[in-house]
Design an enzyme around this catalytic site. Structure first.
Site, short mmCIF file in Angstrom:
data_model
loop_
_atom_site.label_atom_id
_atom_site.label_comp_id
_atom_site.label_asym_id
_atom_site.label_seq_id
_atom_site.Cartn_x
_atom_site.Cartn_y
_atom_site.Cartn_z
CG ASP A 53 -2.14 0.83 1.10
OD1 ASP A 53 -2.10 1.79 0.31
OD2 ASP A 53 -3.14 0.54 1.76
CG ASP A 54 -0.38 4.69 0.14
OD1 ASP A 54 -1.12 4.44 -0.83
OD2 ASP A 54 -0.78 5.26 1.17
CB CYS A 91 -5.85 2.51 -2.44
SG CYS A 91 -6.99 3.40 -1.37
NE ARG A 95 -6.04 -1.10 -2.12
CZ ARG A 95 -5.21 -1.75 -1.31
NH1 ARG A 95 -5.48 -3.00 -0.94
NH2 ARG A 95 -4.13 -1.17 -0.84
CE LYS A 153 -6.62 0.37 1.43
NZ LYS A 153 -5.74 1.55 1.37
CG HIS A 155 -10.67 0.96 0.17
ND1 HIS A 155 -9.86 1.97 -0.27
CD2 HIS A 155 -11.78 1.57 0.69
CE1 HIS A 155 -10.43 3.14 -0.03
NE2 HIS A 155 -11.59 2.92 0.55
CG HIS A 244 -2.68 3.74 3.95
ND1 HIS A 244 -3.25 4.49 4.95
CD2 HIS A 244 -3.34 4.08 2.81
CE1 HIS A 244 -4.21 5.24 4.44
NE2 HIS A 244 -4.28 5.02 3.15
CG ASP A 350 -2.27 0.87 -3.37
OD1 ASP A 350 -1.13 1.34 -3.18
OD2 ASP A 350 -3.20 1.02 -2.56
CG ASN A 351 -1.92 4.51 -4.46
OD1 ASN A 351 -3.02 4.05 -4.16
ND2 ASN A 351 -1.03 4.86 -3.53
CE LYS A 405 -3.50 7.14 -1.54
NZ LYS A 405 -3.53 6.47 -0.22
#
Length: 733
Positions: A53-54, A91, A95, A153, A155, A244, A350-351, A405
């Site tokens: 994540d991130d 995100c 996803r 996660k 989301h 994150h 994811d980003n 992001k």
């Protein structure tokens, strides 16, 4: 029987024998074919899909980072790295594309639910949940015999039919939120009452010894087992919470990085660029543009601010290393149980990196204290602590890309991707443009699972050397999220950024030769711009991308929602405090009036003394603000959403705003010393202009809602000066 009849009989016999042999051969061939198919099915690889994540483009060691990620780096060495792979800038849309192979609008998740404007919430592309009839890669793999597991996660919605158990996963332990605390269930963000975890579709509680990366790997190891009970392959989707916000990590990992980042984010950004060159991801002469406008100059920060920033980045690095360590435990488990050699690993982000730093906002710090969080330079990432890296470190993690992001600059879109496993080449760097929706069709092709046409394309042809491109030089690939748009075609990218620190104009870049997006080619190549803009508009129409409301940006919308939730959370104490304040003011006014009626001369002298004292304090405060502008210009500019680029920008800020507040402060001090209200006129005008400027900034800029606390302070200061104007009298010559 005659010889002729005997001969005919022998011929028929030979033909029957031949026919029988042929039938036997056909049956044998069929049986062998079925056996071969069964063998091929039994050799389909297990699939482990790791989503970080991130993570920025250069956050992994294999991509040039100083952060220790030996598990990921080992997979990169025995597999393929992608140097031109892209996700969306946020995100949930990423996803959705990862899970389905479809564009995020078609999948129903074109924006974060938390940042979707009200005007879009009834549109099919903006539901914040996977659309009806959309199938995930888990559903398709399960259909061909895979066991399917998920821990991490999600989301993608947690309403009826939205969680992983309804989208093809046999077992799941899922968080459905933008993020969560890594040590317990407390809310990490005012948008949530607590972290919403679900196990197999039902609300779940976390164990007391919970740490997110460790727990998620434990869950996945338990789901997979030792491979002895079921010979069918498995699909394991492991979307970590790391890295994150809030960045949190065990102290043992943090200590390693305590001195690593003391020289600041500009030096770190250059180190990351050099790391990308050293590892062969970008050319040595690839330019890197200036940092975003909201990144302060490191040397302009106070020692305390530098210490806080360096510690936050150390915790971020430790969090990523801890994640890699626990991922390594999963790899070790697969080795120990004999399942490693037949497992395909896919690792990606994811980003781009998160630049938001809510800890810097006074209103958010008030909420943190109510939640029991600690923050500051002394924290070490443990339970109950809160940190974020902010725009300076985020820009460095995205190097050499622009922005981060929430923006469609390369810093927000270009992310690492590593694939390693049976049949894939070793030590390869894939330079073809690719996008996150390409993962699903790749996995489905490897698993032999049929599927209808998807927006993404399989990466196997470039991995196997059959071609050097996933998309042809004239194939347009569109992307839109929260008003930020991009259209890729060949080596070129047409892009716009709607956020506060972006650029709403369409810009054209050659992202192969200029990954830092330093040279806009739009004026030099207007025909290409027109053609690509037509492609983008056709894409937006086809997928249902809505026009964003005027003045909208994702970060601003989240900030507005954030402030609303904080104020709602504080409503009861605020109303109580307001009631007490009104009561106290009322009693003070009532008492003062009685005192003034009984002893008017003394009341007048006392009133002038109070007014002079308050006006003097306002003057001293404005002088203190002036000193901060002069000593920390970039930090002050960042809090106002202004740019102070280079010596000229710093000098202008000091001269304009410094002179503005300094003059106002001196006028107020003179009014207090001379007990003469005539000096208050200029101070009132200057403070009124400052408050007006903040109101305009709040309305016009993204994320400006965090300017509300200083606006309240300025309004109080104006009220005090107005009180002084009423009480003090002009001195006669």
């Amino acid at each position: 029987m005659s010889r002729r009849g005997e001969a005919m009989g022998q011929g028929i016999s030979r033909r029957l024998t031949s026919l029988a042999c042929g039938l036997l051969a056909l049956v044998a061939t069929g049986l062998l074919g079925l056996t071969g198919q069964a063998q091929a099915a039994s050799e389909r690889p297990n699939i482990v899909l790791i989503l970080v994540d991130d993570a920025g483009y250069t956050d992994f060691g294999a991509y040039g980072s100083e952060i220790a990620t030996p598990t990921i780096d080992a997979l990169a060495a025995r597999g393929a790295r992608f140097s031109n792979f892209h996700a969306t800038p946020m995100c949930a849309p990423s996803r959705a594309m990862l899970m389905t192979g479809l564009d995020s609008h078609t999948a129903g998740v074109a924006n974060l639910p938390e940042s979707t404007p009200r005007a879009h919430r009834d549109l099919p592309a903006y539901q914040g949940r996977l659309a009806q009839g959309v199938e995930t890669v888990a559903t398709r793999l399960k259909r061909v015999g895979y066991r399917t597991y998920m821990a991490g996660k999600w989301h993608l919605g947690h309403g009826p039919g939205d969680l992983p158990d309804a989208h093809g996963f046999d077992r799941s332990f899922a968080l459905d939120a933008t993020g969560g605390d890594n040590w317990d269930e407390r809310s990490y963000f005012p948008l949530y009452a607590k972290s919403p975890w679900f196990e197999d579709g039902k609300p779940a509680t976390l164990p007391k010894d919970f740490y997110s990366s460790e727990f998620l790997v434990d869950q996945m190891i338990g789901y997979i087992g030792d491979g002895s009970g079921d010979a069918s392959p498995f699909f394991a989707y492991l979307p970590f919470l790391a890295i994150h916000i809030p960045v949190q990590a065990p102290e043992a990992f943090v200590r390693k990085y305590e001195a690593t980042y003391r020289d600041g984010w500009a030096a770190q950004r250059e180190r990351r660029r050099q790391g990308a060159v050293r590892t062969g991801l970008i050319a040595a002469d690839a330019p890197m543009g200036p940092p975003p406008r909201n990144v302060a100059e490191w040397n302009a920060l106070s020692p305390e601010a530098q210490a806080l920033a360096a510690r936050s980045m150390a915790i971020n690095a430790a969090m990523l290393e801890a994640m890699d360590h626990h991922f390594g435990r999963l790899v070790d488990h697969l080795r120990a149980t004999g399942q490693y050699d037949n497992t395909l690993f896919v690792v990606l982000s994811d980003n781009g990196p998160e630049a938001g730093d809510p800890v810097a906002e006074p209103l958010f710090r008030l909420w943190l204290r109510r939640q029991g969080y600690e923050y500051g330079a002394d924290i070490r990432g443990g339970p109950g602590t809160y940190a974020a890296i902010g725009p300076g470190w985020a820009s460095a993690a995205a190097a050499p890309g622009a922005l981060y992001k929430f923006y469609t600059g390369e810093g927000g879109l270009r992310v690492p991707l590593i694939m390693a496993g049976p049949g894939l080449p070793r030590g390869q760097t894939v330079r073809a443009f690719s996008i996150i929706s390409d993962i699903a069709p790749t996995l489905l092709e490897i698993a032999g699972a049929e599927h209808p046409p998807l927006h993404g394309r399989s990466l196997l042809p470039v991995l196997n050397g059959q071609t050097d491109r996933v998309y042809g030089p004239d194939d347009p690939v569109g992307l839109e999220a929260a008003g930020d748009g991009a259209l890729f075609r060949g080596d070129y990218k047409l892009t716009r950024n709607a956020g506060a620190w972006g650029d709403p104009a369409w810009r054209l870049y050659d992202i192969v030769r200029d990954p830092g997006e330093t040279t806009d080619l739009a004026r030099a190549q207007p025909e290409r711009v027109a053609a690509m803009l037509a492609d983008y508009q056709a894409y937006a129409t086809a997928v249902g991308a809505a026009e964003i409301p005027e003045g909208f940006s994702a970060d601003r919308q989240i900030a507005l929602n954030l402030a609303a939730h904080i104020l709602a959370d504080l409503r009861a104490p605020l109303m109580l405090g307001l009631g007490v304040l009104v009561l106290m003011v009322g009693l003070a006014v009532f008492g003062w009036r009685r005192f003034a009626r009984n002893r008017p001369e003394r009341a007048a002298r006392l009133g002038r003394g109070i007014a002079r004292g308050l006006v003097g304090l306002v003057g001293l405060l404005m002088v203190a603000i002036t000193l901060r502008i002069w000593t920390q210009p970039q930090m002050f500019a960042a809090t106002l959403g202004l740019a102070a680029d280079g010596p000229v920008g710093v000098a202008s800020l000091r001269a304009d705003l410094g002179g503005f507040f300094g003059a106002g402060g001196l006028f107020a001090i003179l009014a207090a010393l001379r007990s003469d209200r005539r000096w208050l006129g200029p101070a009132l005008i200057l403070l009124g202009l400052a408050l007006t400027g903040r109101v305009i900034s709040l309305i016009a800029s993204g994320g400006g809602v965090m300017q509300i606390p200083p606006m309240i302070v300025e309004a109080v200061l104006i009220a005090i000066l107005a009180f002084g104007w009423r009480i003090l009298r002009p001195k006669l010559a």
